[in-house]
Write an enzyme that holds these catalytic residues in place. Structure first.
Site, short mmCIF file in Angstrom:
data_model
loop_
_atom_site.label_atom_id
_atom_site.label_comp_id
_atom_site.label_asym_id
_atom_site.label_seq_id
_atom_site.Cartn_x
_atom_site.Cartn_y
_atom_site.Cartn_z
N ASP A 45 29.52 16.47 -33.13
CA ASP A 45 29.49 15.35 -32.20
C ASP A 45 28.02 14.97 -32.03
OD1 ASP A 45 29.38 13.67 -30.02
OD2 ASP A 45 30.78 14.84 -28.80
N SER A 71 23.81 -3.66 -37.13
CA SER A 71 24.91 -4.63 -37.13
C SER A 71 24.36 -6.06 -37.05
CB SER A 71 25.81 -4.40 -35.92
OG SER A 71 26.83 -5.38 -35.89
N TYR A 106 27.93 -2.98 -26.65
CA TYR A 106 27.86 -2.61 -28.08
C TYR A 106 26.71 -3.35 -28.77
CZ TYR A 106 28.92 -2.25 -33.02
OH TYR A 106 28.81 -2.02 -34.38
N LYS A 135 23.11 -1.88 -30.80
CA LYS A 135 22.66 -2.18 -32.16
C LYS A 135 21.27 -2.83 -32.14
CE LYS A 135 26.10 -0.27 -34.23
NZ LYS A 135 25.91 0.93 -35.08
N1 NAD Z 1 33.53 -2.16 -38.76
C1 NAD Z 1 32.68 -3.13 -38.42
O1 NAD Z 1 33.05 -4.31 -38.33
C2 NAD Z 1 31.23 -2.81 -38.19
C3 NAD Z 1 30.29 -3.85 -38.25
C4 NAD Z 1 28.95 -3.56 -38.04
C5 NAD Z 1 28.55 -2.25 -37.81
N2 NAD Z 1 29.48 -1.26 -37.74
C6 NAD Z 1 28.99 0.12 -37.55
O2 NAD Z 1 29.33 0.89 -38.68
C7 NAD Z 1 29.36 2.27 -38.35
C8 NAD Z 1 30.61 2.90 -38.93
O3 NAD Z 1 31.75 2.34 -38.31
P1 NAD Z 1 33.14 2.09 -39.07
O4 NAD Z 1 33.43 0.64 -38.92
O5 NAD Z 1 33.12 2.72 -40.40
O6 NAD Z 1 34.13 2.85 -38.05
P2 NAD Z 1 35.15 4.05 -38.20
O7 NAD Z 1 35.77 4.18 -36.87
O8 NAD Z 1 36.00 3.88 -39.41
O9 NAD Z 1 34.19 5.30 -38.48
C9 NAD Z 1 33.34 5.82 -37.51
C10 NAD Z 1 33.33 7.34 -37.65
O10 NAD Z 1 32.39 7.84 -36.68
C11 NAD Z 1 32.96 8.99 -36.10
N3 NAD Z 1 32.36 9.22 -34.78
C12 NAD Z 1 32.59 8.53 -33.62
N4 NAD Z 1 31.91 9.10 -32.62
C13 NAD Z 1 31.26 10.16 -33.15
C14 NAD Z 1 30.41 11.15 -32.61
N5 NAD Z 1 30.13 11.19 -31.29
N6 NAD Z 1 29.88 12.09 -33.44
C15 NAD Z 1 30.19 12.08 -34.75
N7 NAD Z 1 31.00 11.18 -35.32
C16 NAD Z 1 31.53 10.24 -34.53
C17 NAD Z 1 34.45 8.69 -36.00
O11 NAD Z 1 35.21 9.89 -35.85
C18 NAD Z 1 34.69 7.99 -37.33
O12 NAD Z 1 35.06 8.90 -38.35
C19 NAD Z 1 29.25 2.32 -36.83
O13 NAD Z 1 27.90 2.62 -36.48
C20 NAD Z 1 29.59 0.90 -36.40
O14 NAD Z 1 29.02 0.56 -35.17
C21 NAD Z 1 30.80 -1.50 -37.93
#
Ligand code: NAD
Length: 247
Positions: A59, A139, A152, A156
């Site tokens: 975590d 992001s 959020y 970022k």
């Molecule tokens: N999906 C989008 O549209 C998008 C766009 C821009 C940025 N992001 C960023 O991309 C990154 C990845 O997100 P994603 O879309 O792949 O989401 P996702 O939910 O598929 O994956 C996120 C992963 O992070 C893990 N996680 C959450 N809290 C945690 C913690 N405290 N410690 C360790 N692991 C933890 C979750 O268990 C999950 O496996 C994030 O930083 C998110 O903010 C996502």
């Protein structure tokens, strides 16, 4: 193989972009520590990669967890050359007055504090090795914030600022720090960003010049480039992977 012999730690690698990054790095010859708060998800991804991956429950909001996981990664794989700060979370898309203090604290704890603590854990071994690469997942929400994601979006913004600060602070030690700014990406987190209103996905796609959402693989391909030798003179960059959305 563009990452032959490299060792990488990817946080939040049990799903979405982190999973795609871990698998892409392994395909390119790296050994990868798959960290996630969801141990089962981390095990599944590491298992799919095979002998060049280890799964570690971590975590990123907990300094003790980070110390344990980074030490285990170092012991099992060797000191990391690459850290991808990918773990992240969001609150549901909703008006600012409906975001409560608990949600605010949670998104800042994971997205900002977690990234900060993991970076601190990664620096000493990189110093020992004479350099490294840190890639933060930022992001487009920080570059072109839209309504409904106030806390959020602010996390970022902090990620992008930290990327630039650390890039200049760590450059003398040959540690590069870059960020990727993905547009809405098809991962399990996407519905949280889009919110409950019907038709949001189609509406969003209509605002992307290249006419689609990002895929996790789009982000992994950018993360591969930034970690590779081809990016050796890049630091402090925020790379938009957004099909032209921020233009
Ligand atoms: N999906 C989008 O549209 C998008 C766009 C821009 C940025 N992001 C960023 O991309 C990154 C990845 O997100 P994603 O879309 O792949 O989401 P996702 O939910 O598929 O994956 C996120 C992963 O992070 C893990 N996680 C959450 N809290 C945690 C913690 N405290 N410690 C360790 N692991 C933890 C979750 O268990 C999950 O496996 C994030 O930083 C998110 O903010 C996502």
């Amino acid at each position: 193989m563009r990452l032959n012999g490299k060792i990488a730690i990817v946080t939040g690698a049990g799903s979405g972009m982190g999973e795609a990054i871990a698998k892409t790095y392994a395909r390119e010859g790296a050994r990868v520590a798959v960290l996630d708060v969801n141990a089962q998800a981390a095990n599944k991804v590491a298992g799919a990669i095979g002998k060049n991956a280890v799964a570690l429950a971590c975590d990123v909001t907990q300094a003790d967890d980070i110390a344990r996981a980074f030490a285990a990664a170092g012991k099992q794989l060797g000191d990391a050359d690459i850290l991808v700060n990918n773990a992240g979370t969001a609150h549901v898309n909703k008006p600012v007055m409906e975001v409560d203090e608990k949600e605010f604290d949670r998104v800042f704890a994971v997205n900002v504090k977690g990234l900060f603590l993991c970076t601190q854990a990664a620096i000493p071994p990189m110093r020992k090795k004479g350099g490294g690469v840190i890639i933060n997942i930022g992001s487009t929400a920080a570059l072109r914030p839209r309504p409904g994601l106030s806390a959020y979006n602010a996390t970022k913004g902090a990620v992008h600022n930290l990327t630039k600060t650390l890039a200049v602070e760590l450059a003398p030690e040959k540690i590069r720090v870059c960020a990727i700014a993905p547009v809405a990406t098809d991962t399990p987190l996407l519905p949280t960003f889009l919110g409950p209103a019907p038709g949001q996905r189609e509406k969003f796609i209509a605002t992307v010049p290249l006419g689609r959402l990002a895929t996790a693989q789009d982000i992994a391909d950018a993360a591969l480039f930034l970690a590779s030798e081809e990016a050796k003179f890049l630091t402090g960059n925020i790379m938009e992977v957004d099909g032209g959305r921020c233009v």
